[in-house]
Each structure stands twice: as C-alpha cells, then as structure tokens.
Scaffold this motif. Structure first.
Motif, mmCIF file in Angstrom:
data_model
loop_
_atom_site.group_PDB
_atom_site.id
_atom_site.type_symbol
_atom_site.label_atom_id
_atom_site.label_comp_id
_atom_site.label_asym_id
_atom_site.label_seq_id
_atom_site.Cartn_x
_atom_site.Cartn_y
_atom_site.Cartn_z
ATOM 1 N N ALA A 60 19.632 32.937 40.726
ATOM 2 C CA ALA A 60 20.114 32.726 39.359
ATOM 3 C C ALA A 60 21.339 33.570 39.029
ATOM 4 C CB ALA A 60 19.002 33.013 38.361
ATOM 5 N N SER A 61 21.431 34.752 39.594
ATOM 6 C CA SER A 61 22.552 35.649 39.276
ATOM 7 C C SER A 61 23.778 35.436 40.165
ATOM 8 C CB SER A 61 22.089 37.103 39.406
ATOM 9 O OG SER A 61 21.672 37.352 40.748
ATOM 10 N N ALA A 62 23.681 34.523 41.124
ATOM 11 C CA ALA A 62 24.805 34.298 42.046
ATOM 12 C C ALA A 62 26.005 33.708 41.306
ATOM 13 C CB ALA A 62 24.382 33.353 43.164
ATOM 14 N N PRO A 63 27.219 34.095 41.703
ATOM 15 C CA PRO A 63 28.397 33.467 41.123
ATOM 16 C C PRO A 63 28.537 32.043 41.668
ATOM 17 C CG PRO A 63 29.043 34.969 42.870
ATOM 18 C CD PRO A 63 27.558 35.120 42.680
ATOM 19 N N VAL A 64 29.241 31.210 40.947
ATOM 20 C CA VAL A 64 29.506 29.859 41.447
ATOM 21 C C VAL A 64 30.425 29.998 42.658
ATOM 22 C CG1 VAL A 64 30.522 27.612 40.935
ATOM 23 C CG2 VAL A 64 29.214 28.827 39.168
ATOM 24 N N PRO A 65 30.000 29.496 43.814
ATOM 25 C CA PRO A 65 30.774 29.701 45.036
ATOM 26 C C PRO A 65 32.003 28.791 45.104
ATOM 27 C CG PRO A 65 28.828 28.411 45.510
ATOM 28 C CD PRO A 65 28.735 28.825 44.066
ATOM 29 N N GLU A 66 32.986 29.227 45.869
ATOM 30 C CA GLU A 66 34.204 28.437 46.051
ATOM 31 C C GLU A 66 33.931 27.128 46.771
ATOM 32 O OE1 GLU A 66 37.541 30.543 47.661
ATOM 33 O OE2 GLU A 66 37.119 32.311 46.442
ATOM 34 N N THR A 93 24.426 23.850 37.831
ATOM 35 C CA THR A 93 23.449 24.068 36.766
ATOM 36 C C THR A 93 22.764 25.409 36.978
ATOM 37 O OG1 THR A 93 23.033 21.686 36.663
ATOM 38 C CG2 THR A 93 21.419 23.133 35.601
ATOM 39 N N ARG A 94 22.844 26.243 35.965
ATOM 40 C CA ARG A 94 22.200 27.554 36.033
ATOM 41 C C ARG A 94 21.036 27.584 35.040
ATOM 42 N NH1 ARG A 94 24.308 32.136 38.079
ATOM 43 N NH2 ARG A 94 26.441 31.396 37.843
ATOM 44 N N THR A 95 19.897 28.053 35.526
ATOM 45 C CA THR A 95 18.741 28.303 34.666
ATOM 46 C C THR A 95 18.387 29.782 34.821
ATOM 47 O OG1 THR A 95 17.030 27.907 36.334
ATOM 48 C CG2 THR A 95 17.890 25.961 35.157
ATOM 49 N N ILE A 114 23.472 23.590 42.881
ATOM 50 C CA ILE A 114 24.812 23.035 43.067
ATOM 51 C C ILE A 114 24.707 21.734 43.843
ATOM 52 C CG2 ILE A 114 27.069 23.395 44.136
ATOM 53 C CD1 ILE A 114 26.571 26.406 43.695
ATOM 54 N N VAL A 115 25.301 20.687 43.305
ATOM 55 C CA VAL A 115 25.475 19.432 44.028
ATOM 56 C C VAL A 115 26.934 19.397 44.434
ATOM 57 C CG1 VAL A 115 25.446 16.916 43.879
ATOM 58 C CG2 VAL A 115 23.686 18.263 42.697
ATOM 59 N N CYS A 116 27.185 19.191 45.729
ATOM 60 C CA CYS A 116 28.562 19.161 46.212
ATOM 61 C C CYS A 116 28.614 18.463 47.566
ATOM 62 C CB CYS A 116 29.131 20.571 46.311
ATOM 63 S SG CYS A 116 28.360 21.606 47.567
ATOM 64 N N ALA A 117 29.800 18.363 48.129
ATOM 65 C CA ALA A 117 29.969 17.749 49.441
ATOM 66 C C ALA A 117 29.137 18.504 50.470
ATOM 67 C CB ALA A 117 31.437 17.751 49.833
#
Length: 127
Positions: free
Chosen positions: A19-25, A35-37, A43-46
């Motif tokens: 939960a505390s992780a930064p949004v990764p590059e 989405t953070r709770t 994270i949905v991504c490629a």
C-alpha cells in the motif's frame, strides 16, 4: 440493450504492491489503471513491463466498452460480468469516468467474446 466492446491489443497484467509503494515507472502501456487502498496498490499495465519478482496475474486481455458511459445505465457492467461468471470465466474490471473495461484471460478471450455476443453485445476483436 447491448453495448459494443473493442479489444485492446496486447497482453496485460494485474500487479499487486504494498500500500505504501510509490507508483512505479513501469506502470505504462495501452491501458493503465492505478488503484490504492489502505491495504494495497494495484496496477493494471502492459504485461511485458512488469519486472520479474513482482506479484502479478499475467496473460489478461482487455475488452473496453465503446463510447462514453451514461452514468444512469447501471446495468452495463452486470450485463457483461454475469454471463462470463456463469461460464466460469474469471474477470477483473476497471471503470473510468467514461467507460468500463473487462479483463479476461488471454486463452479464454475467444470464448468470452462468443459468450458476450450470445448475450447480445457486439465484440470487435482480432484474435
């Protein structure tokens, strides 16, 4: 009523971080949802961008509802999810302000499309 869905090209992943992780590059691609709770960061991504060692479900394909969502049409997402659930096809959904997205397993995409068409929807996808 029915909707038109269009597949996004490429395989996606659904990753889980603390939960505390930064949004990764690496959270990038044709479809990205962050989405953070209080208990997690999803994270949905490629799929190809998710580093090894990251907890993730891979091999997903996205079907996006075409057009801008009418906020009063509460039946749309249920009309997609229910027939897929009855066929025991696992889904992961993402909603934006304008539309809904249903992710299904890549190896069941053709089956999911057939089920949705049988339910009265139009699906535009290149398998």
């Amino acid at each position: 009523m029915s909707v038109t869905l269009r597949a996004i090209e490429g395989r996606l992943a659904v990753a889980r971080l603390d939960a505390s992780a930064p949004v990764p590059e690496w959270a990038a691609g044709p479809l990205v949802s962050v989405t953070r709770t209080p208990t997690e960061l999803s994270i949905v991504c490629a799929e190809r961008l998710v580093p090894e060692g990251v907890r993730a479900e891979v091999g997903r394909r996205a079907l996006v509802v075409e057009g801008v969502r009418d906020q009063t049409l509460t039946w749309v997402l249920a009309s997609l999810i229910v027939p897929l659930a009855e066929a025991e096809i696992d889904t992961f959904t993402v909603s934006t302000y304008d539309t809904d997205v249903v992710l299904v397993e890549d190896d069941r995409l053709a089956e999911a499309c057939a089920i949705l068409e049988e339910a009265g929807h139009r699906v535009e996808v290149q398998l």
